[in-house]
Write a protein that holds these residues in place. Structure first.
Motif, PDB file in Angstrom:
ATOM      1  N   ALA A   3     -61.566   9.916  -8.489  1.00 31.16           N
ATOM      2  CA  ALA A   3     -62.110   9.896  -9.852  1.00 31.16           C
ATOM      3  C   ALA A   3     -61.874   8.539 -10.504  1.00 31.16           C
ATOM      4  O   ALA A   3     -60.789   7.975 -10.423  1.00 31.16           O
ATOM      5  CB  ALA A   3     -61.478  11.000 -10.688  1.00 31.16           C
ATOM      6  N   GLU A  28     -56.791  24.046  -6.117  1.00 29.32           N
ATOM      7  CA  GLU A  28     -55.644  24.830  -6.590  1.00 29.32           C
ATOM      8  C   GLU A  28     -56.141  26.127  -7.204  1.00 29.32           C
ATOM      9  O   GLU A  28     -57.218  26.161  -7.797  1.00 29.32           O
ATOM     10  CB  GLU A  28     -54.850  24.049  -7.640  1.00 29.32           C
ATOM     11  CG  GLU A  28     -54.172  22.815  -7.095  1.00 29.32           C
ATOM     12  CD  GLU A  28     -53.428  22.038  -8.175  1.00 29.32           C
ATOM     13  OE1 GLU A  28     -52.421  21.413  -7.821  1.00 29.32           O
ATOM     14  OE2 GLU A  28     -53.851  22.060  -9.339  1.00 29.32           O
ATOM     15  N   ILE A  70     -69.064  17.476  -8.638  1.00 23.02           N
ATOM     16  CA  ILE A  70     -68.391  16.226  -8.971  1.00 23.02           C
ATOM     17  C   ILE A  70     -69.479  15.174  -9.167  1.00 23.02           C
ATOM     18  O   ILE A  70     -70.400  15.065  -8.356  1.00 23.02           O
ATOM     19  CB  ILE A  70     -67.465  15.781  -7.822  1.00 23.02           C
ATOM     20  CG1 ILE A  70     -66.392  16.834  -7.567  1.00 23.02           C
ATOM     21  CG2 ILE A  70     -66.830  14.435  -8.126  1.00 23.02           C
ATOM     22  CD1 ILE A  70     -65.622  16.608  -6.279  1.00 23.02           C
ATOM     23  N   ASN A 104     -68.247  24.207  -7.674  1.00 16.64           N
ATOM     24  CA  ASN A 104     -68.071  23.208  -8.715  1.00 16.64           C
ATOM     25  C   ASN A 104     -68.854  21.970  -8.294  1.00 16.64           C
ATOM     26  O   ASN A 104     -69.352  21.899  -7.180  1.00 16.64           O
ATOM     27  CB  ASN A 104     -66.593  22.861  -8.885  1.00 16.64           C
ATOM     28  CG  ASN A 104     -66.269  22.349 -10.266  1.00 16.64           C
ATOM     29  OD1 ASN A 104     -67.138  21.862 -10.978  1.00 16.64           O
ATOM     30  ND2 ASN A 104     -65.006  22.451 -10.655  1.00 16.64           N
ATOM     31  N   THR A 113     -59.116  25.289  -9.501  1.00 10.43           N
ATOM     32  CA  THR A 113     -59.293  23.935 -10.016  1.00 10.43           C
ATOM     33  C   THR A 113     -59.607  22.995  -8.862  1.00 10.43           C
ATOM     34  O   THR A 113     -58.935  23.033  -7.834  1.00 10.43           O
ATOM     35  CB  THR A 113     -58.014  23.448 -10.728  1.00 10.43           C
ATOM     36  OG1 THR A 113     -57.675  24.387 -11.741  1.00 10.43           O
ATOM     37  CG2 THR A 113     -58.220  22.086 -11.353  1.00 10.43           C
ATOM     38  N   LEU A 114     -60.607  22.152  -9.048  1.00 15.69           N
ATOM     39  CA  LEU A 114     -60.972  21.152  -8.061  1.00 15.69           C
ATOM     40  C   LEU A 114     -60.682  19.781  -8.656  1.00 15.69           C
ATOM     41  O   LEU A 114     -61.084  19.498  -9.785  1.00 15.69           O
ATOM     42  CB  LEU A 114     -62.462  21.267  -7.717  1.00 15.69           C
ATOM     43  CG  LEU A 114     -62.975  20.253  -6.717  1.00 15.69           C
ATOM     44  CD1 LEU A 114     -63.787  20.957  -5.647  1.00 15.69           C
ATOM     45  CD2 LEU A 114     -63.816  19.222  -7.406  1.00 15.69           C
ATOM     46  N   THR A 115     -59.972  18.954  -7.920  1.00 15.50           N
ATOM     47  CA  THR A 115     -59.672  17.595  -8.360  1.00 15.50           C
ATOM     48  C   THR A 115     -60.206  16.624  -7.322  1.00 15.50           C
ATOM     49  O   THR A 115     -59.897  16.749  -6.134  1.00 15.50           O
ATOM     50  CB  THR A 115     -58.147  17.396  -8.526  1.00 15.50           C
ATOM     51  OG1 THR A 115     -57.634  18.407  -9.401  1.00 15.50           O
ATOM     52  CG2 THR A 115     -57.845  16.025  -9.095  1.00 15.50           C
ATOM     53  N   TYR A 116     -61.005  15.670  -7.773  1.00 12.93           N
ATOM     54  CA  TYR A 116     -61.546  14.638  -6.897  1.00 12.93           C
ATOM     55  C   TYR A 116     -60.563  13.477  -6.872  1.00 12.93           C
ATOM     56  O   TYR A 116     -60.242  12.899  -7.913  1.00 12.93           O
ATOM     57  CB  TYR A 116     -62.926  14.215  -7.400  1.00 12.93           C
ATOM     58  CG  TYR A 116     -63.503  12.994  -6.753  1.00 12.93           C
ATOM     59  CD1 TYR A 116     -63.502  12.841  -5.373  1.00 12.93           C
ATOM     60  CD2 TYR A 116     -64.063  11.977  -7.513  1.00 12.93           C
ATOM     61  CE1 TYR A 116     -64.026  11.711  -4.763  1.00 12.93           C
ATOM     62  CE2 TYR A 116     -64.603  10.855  -6.921  1.00 12.93           C
ATOM     63  CZ  TYR A 116     -64.576  10.726  -5.551  1.00 12.93           C
ATOM     64  OH  TYR A 116     -65.101   9.607  -4.958  1.00 12.93           O
ATOM     65  N   ALA A 117     -60.077  13.123  -5.693  1.00 12.40           N
ATOM     66  CA  ALA A 117     -59.049  12.092  -5.563  1.00 12.40           C
ATOM     67  C   ALA A 117     -59.548  10.699  -5.948  1.00 12.40           C
ATOM     68  O   ALA A 117     -58.757   9.843  -6.318  1.00 12.40           O
ATOM     69  CB  ALA A 117     -58.504  12.069  -4.131  1.00 12.40           C
ATOM     70  N   ILE A 132     -60.755  15.904  -1.817  1.00 17.92           N
ATOM     71  CA  ILE A 132     -60.641  16.807  -2.967  1.00 17.92           C
ATOM     72  C   ILE A 132     -59.392  17.675  -2.791  1.00 17.92           C
ATOM     73  O   ILE A 132     -58.935  17.926  -1.677  1.00 17.92           O
ATOM     74  CB  ILE A 132     -61.879  17.717  -3.129  1.00 17.92           C
ATOM     75  CG1 ILE A 132     -62.071  18.596  -1.903  1.00 17.92           C
ATOM     76  CG2 ILE A 132     -63.118  16.907  -3.437  1.00 17.92           C
ATOM     77  CD1 ILE A 132     -63.089  19.709  -2.105  1.00 17.92           C
ATOM     78  N   PHE A 133     -58.827  18.117  -3.926  1.00 17.41           N
ATOM     79  CA  PHE A 133     -57.711  19.060  -3.941  1.00 17.41           C
ATOM     80  C   PHE A 133     -58.207  20.366  -4.548  1.00 17.41           C
ATOM     81  O   PHE A 133     -58.939  20.363  -5.545  1.00 17.41           O
ATOM     82  CB  PHE A 133     -56.565  18.552  -4.824  1.00 17.41           C
ATOM     83  CG  PHE A 133     -55.860  17.355  -4.276  1.00 17.41           C
ATOM     84  CD1 PHE A 133     -54.863  17.488  -3.322  1.00 17.41           C
ATOM     85  CD2 PHE A 133     -56.169  16.092  -4.727  1.00 17.41           C
ATOM     86  CE1 PHE A 133     -54.205  16.373  -2.825  1.00 17.41           C
ATOM     87  CE2 PHE A 133     -55.516  14.970  -4.242  1.00 17.41           C
ATOM     88  CZ  PHE A 133     -54.523  15.119  -3.287  1.00 17.41           C
ATOM     89  N   SER A 139     -51.645  25.425  -4.149  1.00 16.88           N
ATOM     90  CA  SER A 139     -52.736  24.872  -3.359  1.00 16.88           C
ATOM     91  C   SER A 139     -53.498  25.980  -2.643  1.00 16.88           C
ATOM     92  O   SER A 139     -52.917  26.968  -2.217  1.00 16.88           O
ATOM     93  CB  SER A 139     -52.202  23.859  -2.347  1.00 16.88           C
ATOM     94  OG  SER A 139     -51.298  24.495  -1.462  1.00 16.88           O
TER      95      SER A 139
END
Length: 171
Positions: free
Chosen positions: A49, A66, A132, A130, A43-47, A63-64, A72
């Motif tokens: 967003a 997981e 963004i 991925n 999973t990629l999370t853009y801080a 980005i994070f 992590s």
């Protein structure tokens, strides 16, 4: 009685067959040795967003990462290509590892609009990709304030909104 042997190099079909066999064998070995496993469960999370990024300023892009268990992903090599559809930018950046699956790259965006970051993370033989989509707001900035890795130039065909901004600035 003495038999004369024809040198092997005078047999082109045999030499071509041997060369093809060597090529196919080496290609097969290389393909087997360098297999990459495409990760689809990370999973990629853009801080940032939901926030817009200003043009002409150095921005820390966070980005994070997981894995499928929610842990992590540390020690990955993360790169990105930032691009704005309708123009040619192609800003390539490597990310620095911070901590706990957090990665950072510094980018300067030269024109406003909707941008895409195509992210690639590698850890061992695992590969994750991925993208963004985010918004950059502001005005077209001068060439002296562009990111050093930005391949943008004004000679390319530009979207109408960018051409209008440039025309308004030059008046």
């Amino acid at each position: 009685m003495r038999l004369e042997r024809e040198p092997i190099f005078n047999r082109p079909i045999l030499m071509l067959s041997v060369a093809c066999l060597i090529f196919i064998s080496s290609y097969s070995v290389m393909a087997f040795v360098s297999t990459e496993e495409l990760e689809t469960n990370w999973t990629l999370t853009y801080a940032g967003a939901g926030e817009s990024i200003p043009t002409g300023q150095a921005t820390d892009f966070h980005i994070f990462l997981e894995d499928e268990l929610g842990s992590s992903v540390d020690q990955a090599t993360v790169t990105a290509v930032f691009d704005r559809p309708g123009t040619v930018h192609h800003i390539e950046k490597g990310f620095s590892r911070l901590e706990g699956g957090l990665y950072e790259a510094e980018v300067v965006f030269s024109i406003p609009g909707t941008w895409i970051a195509m992210i690639e993370a590698r850890k061992g033989n695992q590969l994750y990709r991925n993208q963004i989509i985010f918004t950059v707001e502001g005005f077209v900035v001068s060439e002296t304030n562009w990111d050093p890795n930005d391949h943008f130039h004004f000679d390319q065909p530009l979207p109408m909104d960018i051409e209008r901004q440039i025309m308004n600035v030059s008046k």
